[in-house]
Design an enzyme around this catalytic site. Structure first.
Site, PDB file in Angstrom:
ATOM      1  N   THR A  15       0.731  -1.417  -0.006  1.00 37.51           N
ATOM      2  CA  THR A  15       0.122   0.053  -0.166  1.00 37.51           C
ATOM      3  C   THR A  15       0.808   1.207  -0.036  1.00 37.51           C
ATOM      4  O   THR A  15       0.485   2.230  -0.657  1.00 37.51           O
ATOM      5  CB  THR A  15      -0.882   0.056   1.066  1.00 37.51           C
ATOM      6  OG1 THR A  15      -1.922  -1.102   1.020  1.00 37.51           O
ATOM      7  CG2 THR A  15      -1.441   1.404   1.306  1.00 37.51           C
ATOM      8  N   SER A  64       1.462  -7.504  -1.010  1.00 38.39           N
ATOM      9  CA  SER A  64       1.727  -8.404  -0.043  1.00 38.39           C
ATOM     10  C   SER A  64       1.082  -9.808  -0.120  1.00 38.39           C
ATOM     11  O   SER A  64       1.534 -10.869   0.321  1.00 38.39           O
ATOM     12  CB  SER A  64       1.589  -7.867   1.532  1.00 38.39           C
ATOM     13  OG  SER A  64       0.350  -7.683   1.535  1.00 38.39           O
ATOM     14  N   THR A  98       0.827  -4.698   4.224  1.00 40.94           N
ATOM     15  CA  THR A  98       0.616  -4.940   5.522  1.00 40.94           C
ATOM     16  C   THR A  98      -0.035  -6.480   5.614  1.00 40.94           C
ATOM     17  O   THR A  98      -0.069  -6.879   6.707  1.00 40.94           O
ATOM     18  CB  THR A  98      -0.266  -4.062   6.266  1.00 40.94           C
ATOM     19  OG1 THR A  98      -1.377  -3.922   5.355  1.00 40.94           O
ATOM     20  CG2 THR A  98       0.554  -2.767   6.178  1.00 40.94           C
TER      21      THR A  98
END
Length: 334
Positions: A15, A64, A98
């Protein structure tokens, strides 16, 4: 003028590297936005480069959710290579999405061979977003990586001005800025706006230079999968993972460490096929105590590691030994 600290800034995506369609696009940017290189991220937050001499290094540009074990090996190897060839560096900052940040952080905590700070950061809102946390997290990470206080602490996760240990931290919320928490034990300290890195406790488990792991000659990690326990779970997933070639199974058991009866039958069968079994819990905190029945069957306790962290350690432990008692010792000490 004081000499600026020297920081290697490695980007893997996530992000923090996104720009959305506009400043209010803080939740669909991954579908419609564009990605930034490390240098482009830095250009958005000039205060970061004012605080340190930054060496930008693009490693990956992925969400991720797309990170795989091969990426862990490549990233750890890259950090080890830089650490051994550039002794003037004060520390490392790694940007990461994340969603799986905690897994990458723990893998690095077990395999990076440096006592200098390695700080993993992400963001809950893209760099272009209204009230983004990207700049604050990046500046905090650079300050932690530059600090003498963080030496010898292992790999650290820094978001929301909070410093967390890689082994213990987990993502707890889909959207909140304070998503990264350390259940039971709590954070290590703060990266406050005055620039002070205030740390109040130190990780005690083996990490970085003190672990038994050496990835220099590892080309591929063993296959380890996670099985979730839930009311009525019948063990079908266990059969499927065995059929697909898994070497070990992490059981995300019902707290305090109980699979369902049908799963127990499948686990017994898996053990006979030399599949290693590790009991974690889906509860999110607390230890799984190793009962006598687990010892006699060669079932390993994940201690207080959550299922995703237990998988990381199991993959590395299997490169050392296939013996359940030796693997248990690794879980007890790392």
């Amino acid at each position: 003028m004081a000499k600026k600290p020297k920081i290697a800034f490695l980007g893997t995506g996530g992000t923090i590297s996104y720009t959305g369609r506009n400043s209010l696009d803080v939740w669909e940017y991954m579908d419609f936005g564009t990605r930034l290189s490390v240098s482009e991220i830095l250009s958005r937050f000039p205060e970061v480069e004012d605080s340190a001499d930054i060496i930008p290094i693009d490693v990956r540009q992925v969400s991720s959710s797309g990170i795989i074990p091969a990426d862990w090996l490549a990233l750890a190897s890259k950090i080890n290579e830089i650490a051994s060839s550039n002794t003037e560096l004060d520390g490392f900052v790694v940007t990461h999405g994340t969603a799986t940040l905690e897994e990458t952080a723990y893998f690095l905590n077990l395999t990076v061979k440096t006592d200098k700070p390695v700080v993993i950061i992400g963001a809950q809102r893209p760099s272009s977003g209204f009230a983004t946390d990207a700049g604050s997290n990046l500046l905090s990470a650079v300050r932690v990586a530059s600090s003498k206080e963080a030496h010898g602490y292992g790999v650290l996760v820094v978001l929301n001005e909070e410093v967390q240990a890689a082994r213990e931290v987990t993502k707890t919320s889909t959207l909140r800025l304070e998503t990264f928490q350390t259940p039971d034990i709590g954070m290590l300290g703060y990266a406050d706006p005055d620039g002070k890195i205030a740390l109040y406790r130190k990780p005690t488990r083996l990490h970085t230079s003190n672990t038994i792991f050496n990835i220099e000659n590892i080309k591929e990690l063993p296959v380890v999968d996670i099985v979730l326990s839930y009311a009525g779970a019948n063990g079908t997933a266990i059969d499927a993972f065995i059929e697909s070639g898994t070497e070990a199974l992490i059981i995300a058991s019902l707290a305090p460490g109980l699979p369902t009866p049908d799963q127990v039958l499948k686990i017994t069968s898996a053990i006979k096929k030399n599949i290693k079994i590790i009991y974690s819990t889906r509860a999110g905190s607390g230890r799984v105590l190793r009962r006598e029945s687990m010892v006699s069957e060669g079932i390993i306790s994940a201690d207080n590691l959550n299922p995703q962290k237990a998988r990381v350690l199991a993959m590395l432990a299997l490169t050392i030994s296939k013996d359940p008692e030796k693997i248990q010792h690794i879980f007890d000490t790392h």
